[in-house]
Design a protein around this motif. Structure first.
Motif, PDB file in Angstrom:
ATOM      1  N   GLU A   1       1.095  -0.986   0.050  1.00  0.00           N
ATOM      2  CA  GLU A   1       0.018   0.089  -0.112  1.00  0.00           C
ATOM      3  C   GLU A   1       0.818   1.307  -0.052  1.00  0.00           C
ATOM      4  N   ALA A   2       1.807   1.114   0.813  1.00  0.00           N
ATOM      5  CA  ALA A   2       2.581   2.325   1.006  1.00  0.00           C
ATOM      6  C   ALA A   2       3.414   2.665  -0.403  1.00  0.00           C
ATOM      7  N   MET A   3       4.240   1.821  -0.882  1.00  0.00           N
ATOM      8  CA  MET A   3       4.695   1.955  -2.078  1.00  0.00           C
ATOM      9  C   MET A   3       4.106   2.213  -3.483  1.00  0.00           C
ATOM     10  N   THR A   4       3.032   1.583  -3.557  1.00  0.00           N
ATOM     11  CA  THR A   4       1.986   1.867  -4.812  1.00  0.00           C
ATOM     12  C   THR A   4       1.259   3.097  -4.702  1.00  0.00           C
ATOM     13  N   MET A   5       0.490   3.633  -3.327  1.00  0.00           N
ATOM     14  CA  MET A   5      -0.266   4.579  -3.580  1.00  0.00           C
ATOM     15  C   MET A   5       0.433   5.943  -3.253  1.00  0.00           C
ATOM     16  N   ALA A   6       1.376   5.915  -2.302  1.00  0.00           N
ATOM     17  CA  ALA A   6       1.802   7.028  -1.804  1.00  0.00           C
ATOM     18  C   ALA A   6       2.551   7.886  -2.967  1.00  0.00           C
ATOM     19  N   THR A   7       2.353   9.063  -2.819  1.00  0.00           N
ATOM     20  CA  THR A   7       2.998  10.287  -3.485  1.00  0.00           C
ATOM     21  C   THR A   7       4.265  10.697  -2.332  1.00  0.00           C
ATOM     22  N   HIS A   8       3.800  10.552  -1.194  1.00  0.00           N
ATOM     23  CA  HIS A   8       4.942  11.023  -0.114  1.00  0.00           C
ATOM     24  C   HIS A   8       4.750   9.949   0.975  1.00  0.00           C
ATOM     25  N   ILE A   9       5.728   9.510   1.631  1.00  0.00           N
ATOM     26  CA  ILE A   9       5.808   8.757   2.815  1.00  0.00           C
ATOM     27  C   ILE A   9       6.627   9.635   3.961  1.00  0.00           C
ATOM     28  N   GLY A  10       5.811   9.620   5.518  1.00  0.00           N
ATOM     29  CA  GLY A  10       6.443   9.902   6.453  1.00  0.00           C
ATOM     30  C   GLY A  10       6.747   8.880   7.308  1.00  0.00           C
ATOM     31  N   VAL A  11       8.001   8.836   7.721  1.00  0.00           N
ATOM     32  CA  VAL A  11       8.399   7.622   8.670  1.00  0.00           C
ATOM     33  C   VAL A  11       8.176   8.123  10.088  1.00  0.00           C
ATOM     34  N   LEU A  12       7.518   7.558  10.880  1.00  0.00           N
ATOM     35  CA  LEU A  12       7.575   8.029  12.318  1.00  0.00           C
ATOM     36  C   LEU A  12       8.228   7.210  13.158  1.00  0.00           C
ATOM     37  N   ASP A  13       8.912   7.720  14.286  1.00  0.00           N
ATOM     38  CA  ASP A  13       9.646   6.596  14.998  1.00  0.00           C
ATOM     39  C   ASP A  13       9.290   7.454  16.573  1.00  0.00           C
ATOM     40  N   GLU A  14       8.528   6.922  17.335  1.00  0.00           N
ATOM     41  CA  GLU A  14       8.303   7.355  18.697  1.00  0.00           C
ATOM     42  C   GLU A  14       7.965   8.823  18.666  1.00  0.00           C
ATOM     43  N   GLY A  15       7.077   9.187  17.818  1.00  0.00           N
ATOM     44  CA  GLY A  15       6.588  10.499  17.949  1.00  0.00           C
ATOM     45  C   GLY A  15       7.418  11.329  17.215  1.00  0.00           C
ATOM     46  N   LYS A  16       8.353  10.992  16.651  1.00  0.00           N
ATOM     47  CA  LYS A  16       9.357  11.842  15.654  1.00  0.00           C
ATOM     48  C   LYS A  16       9.307  11.614  14.235  1.00  0.00           C
ATOM     49  N   LEU A  17       9.211  12.568  13.570  1.00  0.00           N
ATOM     50  CA  LEU A  17       9.130  12.227  12.042  1.00  0.00           C
ATOM     51  C   LEU A  17      10.637  12.196  11.455  1.00  0.00           C
ATOM     52  N   VAL A  18      11.116  11.054  11.276  1.00  0.00           N
ATOM     53  CA  VAL A  18      12.373  10.912  10.978  1.00  0.00           C
ATOM     54  C   VAL A  18      12.798  11.049   9.478  1.00  0.00           C
ATOM     55  N   GLN A  19      11.846  10.763   8.449  1.00  0.00           N
ATOM     56  CA  GLN A  19      12.122  11.081   7.002  1.00  0.00           C
ATOM     57  C   GLN A  19      10.745  11.205   6.414  1.00  0.00           C
ATOM     58  N   PHE A  20      10.733  12.256   5.346  1.00  0.00           N
ATOM     59  CA  PHE A  20       9.554  12.528   4.750  1.00  0.00           C
ATOM     60  C   PHE A  20      10.114  12.695   3.168  1.00  0.00           C
ATOM     61  N   GLY A  21       9.422  11.837   2.437  1.00  0.00           N
ATOM     62  CA  GLY A  21       9.790  11.990   0.865  1.00  0.00           C
ATOM     63  C   GLY A  21       8.824  11.146   0.070  1.00  0.00           C
ATOM     64  N   SER A  22       9.507  11.053  -1.293  1.00  0.00           N
ATOM     65  CA  SER A  22       8.879  10.126  -2.056  1.00  0.00           C
ATOM     66  C   SER A  22       9.057   8.671  -1.684  1.00  0.00           C
ATOM     67  N   PRO A  23       8.157   7.563  -2.082  1.00  0.00           N
ATOM     68  CA  PRO A  23       8.551   6.314  -1.759  1.00  0.00           C
ATOM     69  C   PRO A  23       9.939   5.874  -2.337  1.00  0.00           C
ATOM     70  N   ARG A  24      10.087   6.420  -3.424  1.00  0.00           N
ATOM     71  CA  ARG A  24      11.501   5.975  -4.075  1.00  0.00           C
ATOM     72  C   ARG A  24      12.587   6.316  -3.195  1.00  0.00           C
ATOM     73  N   GLU A  25      12.656   7.852  -2.830  1.00  0.00           N
ATOM     74  CA  GLU A  25      13.545   8.403  -2.288  1.00  0.00           C
ATOM     75  C   GLU A  25      13.831   7.605  -0.826  1.00  0.00           C
ATOM     76  N   ILE A  26      12.753   7.410  -0.140  1.00  0.00           N
ATOM     77  CA  ILE A  26      12.826   6.728   1.227  1.00  0.00           C
ATOM     78  C   ILE A  26      13.515   5.223   1.059  1.00  0.00           C
ATOM     79  N   TYR A  27      13.021   4.489  -0.098  1.00  0.00           N
ATOM     80  CA  TYR A  27      13.430   3.217  -0.405  1.00  0.00           C
ATOM     81  C   TYR A  27      14.851   3.232  -0.997  1.00  0.00           C
ATOM     82  N   GLU A  28      15.402   4.126  -1.460  1.00  0.00           N
ATOM     83  CA  GLU A  28      16.606   4.191  -2.080  1.00  0.00           C
ATOM     84  C   GLU A  28      17.608   4.946  -1.150  1.00  0.00           C
TER      85      GLU A  28
END
Ligand SMILES: Nc1ncnc2c1ncn2[C@@H]1O[C@H](COP(=O)(O)OP(=O)(O)OP(=O)(O)O)[C@@H](O)[C@H]1O
Ligand SMILES: [Mg+2]
Lengths: 311, 333
Positions: free
Chosen positions: B198-225
């Protein structure tokens, strides 16, 4: 021992049916007896051994609704033209001089019973919702305080209430009795309804808020329908209490606002022990609560909604 | 539809810091997916946007307007809840009509019928419209609760794991449907899921959260690569990224403690010797479970590979990522 979830056999159904009917007969017997006595003549009512089969008459009901005196001879009019209830009374040598106070007292019971139930439910629901949903300071203490008002027997507070009512001019008034029964019933309604509302997940209201409704509309459209079962049963408890209450009624009412419970025993004194009239009064007195319960039965039987929960 | 912006949003529940200074922009017409393990604060972010909860500090704005003090109704957001989706005292149809009949929308009758029918068709629940909401399977309830959001045309759709209890076929159909709603109608979505696909196919952007912090925000490709940390790297990928001590392979830059290789970053044929532990034939591809110096690795190989357990394969990293002792990405890696 083994339990099965298959449908019961015909024989099992018969046994269950007989048991249920038998149980119902035992518990309903006093009720049946009262209803039957209301339709007996005075001698039949006190006959020994008790009469199972008897000539039904509405004498008791006529006596209940009228005041009578002995008929002085020579006053005889054309008997043919008299209404049926007058004829009935004449047979015993009496004549009707006017209506009795029963219908007034009965009407008082209706106003005070349903009125106090209405206020106890409206105020109780509002308070219960607030206790259940808002951060109320000292919530537990307040709830306990509300419950504690129910802990003493009414008689213990009767004298202070009597004095208060006298000073406030509430003695023997409808408003006073409604106020008193509302106050007594509030603890019950707050506690019961609070429990029911606690059971309703707050997520439903949140969904309604998101769906464009105000807090009050969410309460009205989402909480209230789901709490209806609980509120209906609470209303029945409140009504039963207010309807049957005797101690305060004897003490605080004597005329205008007197309810049926203190009135019915006074029937006995009027013209000998008129058991059929008492039984007729008791029968009529039972009816409203029964009708009310039957009307709300749908809500009571709907049972617990398990809710559309996704876990 | 409108931009939704969170600025330095912080929220704690008692001792728990649920959101720690989150700044996040959901651009108009985008499909933003929030990823993170349980308790990361995903639901809390949705509640901040919806107005069901308010931030301790920071600001949420929709369409350039600060939402502080605005009720959920005034924000005009639609939300699919993670739990308790349907009004149990109403039928499916009444549930779907509920938001349309609100004082906010006051939709005319014909339009209500039309919208309900349209949404019921998309979600394949037309035949259940007159059921009581409690007389549904879990998956049907979930679809109705998605429907209750889709009948509306809000400034943003907030969805909390909406497809989690559906079967695979329906899930992939609705995935396409939701993506279409976003692409065709220009809807804005903020979407929570645990599902990689779902995340890879639908998202234009992904936000990665870790214990209340946003650790990364970007396109699925960007976060994967280009994951910023081992944590972010572990959020995506059907097969987990292989994390090994950096010194196991030659060529690690200074300061590198760990080397991270996605399955496709392990080149076969040359390099160090590893042993095949297990071969999984999945049809279109084959997974190889390898052991190298007591460390397990997973990679993919040709669907018709002759390799069998016990064989020796030479492997070397190709285009790996290096991380320091704290798990953060080394910039030159
Ligand atoms: N109403 C609340 N009261 C107390 N703590 C809360 C409340 N809501 C959330 N929390 C805490 O805040 C943190 C974040 O919760 P949140 O519900 O946002 O997690 P999540 O990312 O949605 O997790 P999941 O994937 O399990 O749904 C958790 O530690 C949670 O225990
Ligand atoms: Mg959550």
């Amino acid at each position: 021992m083994s339990f099965s979830v298959t449908a019961p056999s015909t024989r099992q159904k018969w046994i269950a049916g007989i048991l249920v009917i038998g149980y119902a007969l035992i518990t309903l017997l006093p009720l049946i007896w009262i209803v039957a006595t209301g339709f007996k003549s005075s001698p039949d009512a006190i006959a020994y051994p008790p009469k199972i089969v008897f000539d039904p008459t509405v004498e008791g009901y006529v006596n209940l609704f009228t005041t009578q005196t002995r008929l002085i001879d020579g006053n005889a009019e054309a008997v043919e033209d008299l209404p049926w209830y007058e004829k009935l009374v004449r047979e015993r040598g009496n004549t009707i001089v006017g209506p009795s106070r029963f219908s007034e007292r009965f009407f008082n019971s209706v106003i005070i019973g349903f009125g106090s139930t209405f206020f106890a439910i409206v105020l109780g629901t509002a308070a219960a919702y607030a206790f259940s949903r808002f951060k109320v300071p000292l919530k537990d203490d307040l709830l306990f305080f509300i419950l504690s008002t129910r802990m003493m027997p009414p008689i213990a507070v009767a004298i202070p209430i009597f004095l208060m009512f006298r000073n406030l001019g509430l003695n023997d008034t409808h408003a006073g009795m409604i106020l008193l029964y509302t106050a007594v019933n509030l603890s019950l309604s707050v506690w019961l309804i609070n429990g029911f509302i606690d059971e309703i997940p707050i997520e439903y209201e949140e969904a309604a808020l998101i769906d464009g409704y105000t807090r009050f509309q969410a309460f009205y459209k989402v909480v209230l329908p789901q709490a209806a079962t609980g509120i209906a049963s609470t209303a029945i408890f409140c009504l039963i209490f207010a309807w049957n209450e005797y101690a305060f009624a004897v003490l605080l009412t004597s005329g205008t606002a007197q309810t049926a419970p203190p009135f019915i025993p006074t029937i006995i004194g009027v013209g000998g022990q008129d058991w059929p009239a008492v039984a007729a009064g008791a029968t009529l007195f039972l009816l409203p609560v029964m009708v009310f319960t039957i009307l709300l039965r749908k809500h009571l039987l709907r049972g617990i909604t398990f809710g559309a929960v996704r876990k | 539809m409108a931009d939704v912006v969170l600025e330095n949003v912080t929220k704690s529940f008692g001792d728990v810091l649920a959101l720690d200074n989150i700044s996040l922009t959901v651009p108009d017409g985008s499909f933003v997916v929030l990823l993170g393990p349980t308790g990361a604060g995903k639901t809390t972010i949705l509640r901040m946007v919806s107005g069901l909860d308010n931030p301790d500090s920071g600001d949420v704005s929709i369409g350039g307007q600060s939402m502080t003090g605005h009720t959920p109704a005034q924000r005009n957001v639609a939300m699919v809840f993670q739990q308790y989706s349907l009004y149990p005292h109403l039928t499916v149809r009444q549930n779907l009509e509920f938001p349309l009949k609100s004082p906010l929308l006051k939709t005319p009758r014909e339009l209500i019928d039309q919208k309900v029918k349209h949404v019921a068709d998309i979600l394949q629940i037309t035949h259940k419209l007159d059921n009581n909401a409690t007389a549904l399977s879990g998956g049907e309830m979930q679809r109705v609760s998605i429907g209750r959001a889709l009948v509306r045309d809000p400034s943003i759709y907030l969805m909390d794991e909406p497809l989690s209890s559906l079967d695979a076929k329906l899930r992939s159909e609705l995935r396409i449907e939701l993506k279409k709603i976003q692409a065709d109608l220009g809807a804005t979505l903020l979407y929570v899921t645990h599902d990689q696909i779902e995340a890879m196919t639908m998202a234009t952007h992904i936000g990665v959260l870790d214990e209340g912090k946003l650790v990364q925000f970007g396109s699925p490709r960007e976060i994967y690569e280009n994951p910023v940390s081992i944590y972010a790297a572990s959020r995506l990928g059907q097969l987990r990224i292989n994390i090994l001590p950096a010194d196991l392979f030659p060529g690690a830059p200074t300061g590198a403690r760990f080397i991270g290789m996605r399955p496709e970053h392990i080149a076969q044929g040359e390099g160090v010797e590893s042993f095949v532990k297990r071969v999984e034939h999945l049809g279109d591809q084959t997974r190889l479970h390898l052991v190298y110096k007591d460390h397990n690795l997973v990679t993919v190989t040709d669907a018709h590979t002759p390799l069998r357990s016990g064989d020796v394969v030479r492997i070397q990293p190709s285009n790996p990522a290096y991380f320091d002792a704290d798990g953060n990405r080394l910039t030159q890696g």
